[in-house]
Design a protein around this motif. Structure first.
Motif, mmCIF file in Angstrom:
data_model
loop_
_atom_site.group_PDB
_atom_site.id
_atom_site.type_symbol
_atom_site.label_atom_id
_atom_site.label_comp_id
_atom_site.label_asym_id
_atom_site.label_seq_id
_atom_site.Cartn_x
_atom_site.Cartn_y
_atom_site.Cartn_z
ATOM 1 N N ARG A 187 32.705 -34.681 -73.381
ATOM 2 C CA ARG A 187 31.582 -34.990 -72.488
ATOM 3 C C ARG A 187 31.974 -36.014 -71.442
ATOM 4 N N ALA A 188 32.764 -37.021 -71.877
ATOM 5 C CA ALA A 188 33.184 -38.036 -70.919
ATOM 6 C C ALA A 188 34.090 -37.430 -69.856
ATOM 7 N N ALA A 189 34.945 -36.498 -70.275
ATOM 8 C CA ALA A 189 35.818 -35.838 -69.306
ATOM 9 C C ALA A 189 35.030 -35.034 -68.313
ATOM 10 N N LEU A 190 33.936 -34.410 -68.758
ATOM 11 C CA LEU A 190 33.113 -33.637 -67.851
ATOM 12 C C LEU A 190 32.368 -34.524 -66.863
ATOM 13 N N ALA A 191 31.900 -35.685 -67.365
ATOM 14 C CA ALA A 191 31.142 -36.579 -66.499
ATOM 15 C C ALA A 191 32.032 -37.288 -65.484
ATOM 16 N N ALA A 192 33.329 -37.464 -65.814
ATOM 17 C CA ALA A 192 34.222 -38.178 -64.916
ATOM 18 C C ALA A 192 34.471 -37.363 -63.660
ATOM 19 N N PRO A 193 34.573 -38.027 -62.500
ATOM 20 C CA PRO A 193 34.826 -37.287 -61.251
ATOM 21 C C PRO A 193 36.229 -36.694 -61.260
ATOM 22 N N GLU A 194 36.354 -35.540 -60.658
ATOM 23 C CA GLU A 194 37.629 -34.878 -60.592
ATOM 24 C C GLU A 194 38.527 -35.585 -59.584
ATOM 25 N N PRO B 60 25.007 -37.546 -63.937
ATOM 26 C CA PRO B 60 25.671 -37.176 -65.191
ATOM 27 C C PRO B 60 25.146 -35.844 -65.713
ATOM 28 N N PRO B 61 25.951 -35.140 -66.483
ATOM 29 C CA PRO B 61 25.500 -33.851 -67.014
ATOM 30 C C PRO B 61 24.509 -34.049 -68.152
ATOM 31 N N LEU B 62 23.723 -33.027 -68.397
ATOM 32 C CA LEU B 62 22.835 -33.003 -69.552
ATOM 33 C C LEU B 62 23.598 -32.496 -70.765
ATOM 34 N N THR B 63 23.121 -32.867 -71.930
ATOM 35 C CA THR B 63 23.743 -32.422 -73.160
ATOM 36 C C THR B 63 22.755 -31.579 -73.959
ATOM 37 N N THR C 253 29.159 -20.987 -80.877
ATOM 38 C CA THR C 253 28.408 -20.677 -82.092
ATOM 39 C C THR C 253 27.166 -21.561 -82.145
ATOM 40 N N PRO C 254 26.132 -21.156 -82.877
ATOM 41 C CA PRO C 254 24.944 -22.021 -83.020
ATOM 42 C C PRO C 254 25.325 -23.399 -83.551
ATOM 43 N N GLY C 255 24.776 -24.404 -82.882
ATOM 44 C CA GLY C 255 25.094 -25.775 -83.230
ATOM 45 C C GLY C 255 26.186 -26.405 -82.396
ATOM 46 N N ALA C 256 26.926 -25.613 -81.620
ATOM 47 C CA ALA C 256 27.996 -26.156 -80.788
ATOM 48 C C ALA C 256 27.415 -27.017 -79.673
ATOM 49 N N PRO C 257 28.018 -28.167 -79.367
ATOM 50 C CA PRO C 257 27.512 -29.016 -78.275
ATOM 51 C C PRO C 257 27.820 -28.410 -76.926
ATOM 52 N N ILE C 258 26.957 -28.686 -75.969
ATOM 53 C CA ILE C 258 27.152 -28.204 -74.606
ATOM 54 C C ILE C 258 26.920 -29.349 -73.634
ATOM 55 N N GLN C 259 27.469 -29.178 -72.444
ATOM 56 C CA GLN C 259 27.187 -30.076 -71.334
ATOM 57 C C GLN C 259 26.785 -29.210 -70.145
ATOM 58 N N ILE D 161 16.563 -23.370 -61.945
ATOM 59 C CA ILE D 161 17.752 -23.709 -61.180
ATOM 60 C C ILE D 161 19.002 -23.178 -61.891
ATOM 61 N N VAL D 162 20.023 -22.882 -61.089
ATOM 62 C CA VAL D 162 21.289 -22.390 -61.615
ATOM 63 C C VAL D 162 22.194 -23.573 -61.911
ATOM 64 N N VAL D 163 22.792 -23.575 -63.101
ATOM 65 C CA VAL D 163 23.634 -24.691 -63.535
ATOM 66 C C VAL D 163 24.955 -24.138 -64.070
ATOM 67 N N ARG D 164 25.854 -25.071 -64.379
ATOM 68 C CA ARG D 164 27.117 -24.707 -65.016
ATOM 69 C C ARG D 164 27.148 -25.317 -66.408
ATOM 70 N N VAL D 165 27.518 -24.492 -67.368
ATOM 71 C CA VAL D 165 27.493 -24.890 -68.771
ATOM 72 C C VAL D 165 28.922 -24.922 -69.287
ATOM 73 N N ARG D 166 29.231 -25.965 -70.048
ATOM 74 C CA ARG D 166 30.545 -26.062 -70.684
ATOM 75 C C ARG D 166 30.351 -26.268 -72.176
ATOM 76 N N ILE D 167 31.119 -25.534 -72.956
ATOM 77 C CA ILE D 167 31.091 -25.640 -74.408
ATOM 78 C C ILE D 167 32.265 -26.495 -74.843
ATOM 79 N N GLY D 168 32.023 -27.439 -75.743
ATOM 80 C CA GLY D 168 33.129 -28.247 -76.228
ATOM 81 C C GLY D 168 32.657 -29.322 -77.164
ATOM 82 N N PRO D 169 33.594 -29.975 -77.858
ATOM 83 C CA PRO D 169 33.226 -31.063 -78.772
ATOM 84 C C PRO D 169 32.739 -32.277 -78.025
ATOM 85 N N GLU D 170 32.227 -33.242 -78.783
ATOM 86 C CA GLU D 170 31.646 -34.440 -78.178
ATOM 87 C C GLU D 170 32.640 -35.174 -77.312
ATOM 88 N N GLY D 171 33.901 -35.141 -77.677
ATOM 89 C CA GLY D 171 34.891 -35.918 -76.942
ATOM 90 C C GLY D 171 35.098 -35.457 -75.520
#
Length: 316
Positions: free
Chosen positions: A307-314, A257-260, A243-249, A295-305
């Protein structure tokens, strides 16, 4: 019992025993643990998705805040291009100059025609004034009472006045037409200097000096410098939470690190062919970051919490 038969029985017994042992090894406790982990992991994933909304990675493309093809409003030969590909320009800065010699000659001819029209207007005004004076004299009450002027001359004077008034209106229309023509040519001269509509970066150049420019032939491509956005596609069954206003990474193809950012708008309809919904989000670009458009990127929708999980290496 013959010795060959005994040897065959021993060999058959060894083969059967090896097969049983191999089956026990393959169905041992290690394989059961892997199967259990896989089953439990797949059971937990849908629950987390349903709890927090859309959590998948969506494919997107980085786009500039604005993009425009620079074209000429008038036809003419390109005299000079003031910028190069990659040049940063400010709004109102000259980008392209067309050859002004033909326009200046056309303007001189139009200005001369305007002077002629204004002279004709003055002559028509003088003729009208004379006709009015004559009519006023012939229709003076004293002369009318004395019948000093024949009625034919009075009628002729009135006709001449009306004719002079019509000629004046025609001359005034000619003046207005020539004024409009002069203003049109002056505007074309101003448009011959093509300026940047906004702050941006020159992304491409299509014509060189000497080429013929027209409203249908782009000269330059200008990208806006007001930030970057990402356009991404969402499957219709994963729209919840976008929805509009939802945070993305946004994860770039390179390491780092990913962009926000935040979702700005979501299309109100589903594409009939792909069953996808297009969304647009604004990116928060760190100072000094080099993020090229396209450039082609990957987008993830989710709350602020998350972002750290996304930035952490798998971890495997």
């Amino acid at each position: 019992m013959p010795r060959p038969l005994i040897a065959c029985l021993v060999l058959l017994t060894l083969l059967l025993g090896g097969a049983v042992a191999l089956r026990q090894v393959m169905t041992g406790p290690g394989q059961e643990a892997v199967a259990h982990a896989s089953t439990s992991g797949s059971a937990r994933a849908p629950a987390r998705t349903a709890e927090g909304g859309a959590r998948g990675d969506f494919l997107g493309v980085i786009i500039p805040s604005a993009s425009v093809e620079i074209v000429s409003k008038t036809e003419g030969q390109v005299a000079a291009i003031e910028v190069q590909v990659g040049s940063r320009v400010q709004a109102g800065a000259p980008l392209v100059r067309l050859d002004l010699h033909p326009l200046r000659k056309e303007l001189a001819i139009a200005q001369a025609a305007l002077q002629t029209a204004r002279a004709q207007e003055q002559l028509a005004q003088v003729a009208l004034n004379e006709a009015r004076d004559r009519t006023q004299r012939y229709t003076h009450p004293k002369l009318v009472s004395l019948q000093a002027v024949p009625e034919e001359e009075i009628a002729a004077a009135g006709f001449q006045e009306k004719s002079a008034a019509a000629k004046l209106q025609s001359a005034q229309a000619q003046v207005q037409e020539q004024v409009a023509r002069v203003e049109q040519i002056q505007q074309r001269i101003e448009d011959a200097i093509i300026k940047a509509p906004f702050d941006g970066v020159v992304a491409d150049r299509y014509l060189d000096p000497g080429a013929q420019a027209s409203p249908s032939r782009p000269i330059l491509r200008l990208l806006g410098a007001g930030g970057l956005r990402v356009r991404f596609a969402i499957p219709e069954d994963e729209l919840r939470g976008v929805t509009p206003g939802a945070p993305i990474q946004v994860r770039l193809p390179r390491e780092g690190p990913p962009l926000t950012g935040q979702v700005e708008n979501v299309s109100p309809e589903v594409d009939a062919a792909s069953r996808m919904i297009i969304a647009l989000a604004r990116l928060d670009i760190p100072p000094g970051a080099d993020v090229p458009a396209g450039i082609v990127v990957r987008v993830r929708i989710g709350p602020e919490g998350e972002r750290a999980a996304l930035a952490a290496p798998e971890t495997p």
